[in-house]
Design a protein around this motif. Structure first.
Motif, mmCIF file in Angstrom:
data_model
loop_
_atom_site.group_PDB
_atom_site.id
_atom_site.type_symbol
_atom_site.label_atom_id
_atom_site.label_comp_id
_atom_site.label_asym_id
_atom_site.label_seq_id
_atom_site.Cartn_x
_atom_site.Cartn_y
_atom_site.Cartn_z
ATOM 1 N N LEU A 16 1.107 -1.103 0.007
ATOM 2 C CA LEU A 16 0.120 0.129 0.044
ATOM 3 C C LEU A 16 0.819 1.372 0.147
ATOM 4 O O LEU A 16 0.574 1.964 -0.966
ATOM 5 N N PHE A 17 1.577 0.983 0.660
ATOM 6 C CA PHE A 17 2.507 2.419 0.534
ATOM 7 C C PHE A 17 3.766 3.062 -0.994
ATOM 8 O O PHE A 17 3.658 4.030 -1.081
ATOM 9 N N GLN A 18 4.358 0.992 -0.863
ATOM 10 C CA GLN A 18 4.198 2.053 -2.356
ATOM 11 C C GLN A 18 3.220 2.001 -3.994
ATOM 12 O O GLN A 18 3.992 2.755 -4.549
ATOM 13 N N ARG A 19 1.942 1.847 -2.959
ATOM 14 C CA ARG A 19 1.004 1.927 -4.253
ATOM 15 C C ARG A 19 1.038 3.458 -4.415
ATOM 16 O O ARG A 19 0.832 4.384 -4.997
ATOM 17 N N HIS A 20 0.771 4.116 -2.696
ATOM 18 C CA HIS A 20 0.715 5.139 -2.605
ATOM 19 C C HIS A 20 2.261 6.478 -2.829
ATOM 20 O O HIS A 20 1.340 7.481 -3.523
ATOM 21 N N GLU A 21 3.574 6.074 -3.216
ATOM 22 C CA GLU A 21 3.765 6.880 -3.581
ATOM 23 C C GLU A 21 4.105 6.741 -5.262
ATOM 24 O O GLU A 21 4.179 7.679 -5.821
ATOM 25 N N THR A 22 3.635 5.835 -5.956
ATOM 26 C CA THR A 22 3.547 5.959 -6.633
ATOM 27 C C THR A 22 2.723 6.265 -7.553
ATOM 28 O O THR A 22 3.020 7.031 -8.567
ATOM 29 N N LEU A 23 1.813 6.560 -7.046
ATOM 30 C CA LEU A 23 0.291 7.071 -7.281
ATOM 31 C C LEU A 23 0.713 8.663 -7.275
ATOM 32 O O LEU A 23 0.009 9.666 -7.628
ATOM 33 N N ALA A 24 1.690 9.602 -5.326
ATOM 34 C CA ALA A 24 1.501 10.445 -5.326
ATOM 35 C C ALA A 24 2.570 11.800 -5.945
ATOM 36 O O ALA A 24 2.993 12.470 -6.215
ATOM 37 N N ALA A 25 3.366 10.649 -6.320
ATOM 38 C CA ALA A 25 4.783 11.065 -7.443
ATOM 39 C C ALA A 25 4.447 11.843 -8.079
ATOM 40 O O ALA A 25 4.983 13.029 -8.030
#
Length: 87
Positions: free
Chosen positions: A36-45
């Motif tokens: 979930l944190f990796q997904r968040h970083e990808t979407l928020a980048a």
């Protein structure tokens, strides 16, 4: 943790797993959080990019009538009517 709260957490974990295509679930809570944190970083980048700098605003020029006594608002209704009535 009370049993009903544990059951609610487990149900939510299964819903999150299904929402992200993990039909068999994540092996651990740590694996779920890492995903979930990796997904968040990808979407928020894309949102982390610096915004382009704006040009400074030009100072506004005040209309001459706004600073003169004739341009100020009258304080009585009669004065407003007298200014706009035909003579």
């Amino acid at each position: 943790m009370p049993a009903n709260l544990r059951k609610a957490h487990d149900s939510l974990d299964r819903a999150v797993d299904r929402a992200y295509g993990q039909t068999s679930g994540f092996p651990t809570d740590a694996a779920r959080l890492a995903f979930l944190f990796q997904r968040h970083e990808t979407l928020a980048a894309p949102l982390a990019r610096p915004l382009p700098r704006r040009q400074p605003r030009q100072p506004r020029v005040q209309h001459p009538a706004a600073s003169s006594p004739q341009g100020s608002a009258p304080t009585e209704l009669g004065a407003v009517h007298a200014e706009h009535s035909p003579t």
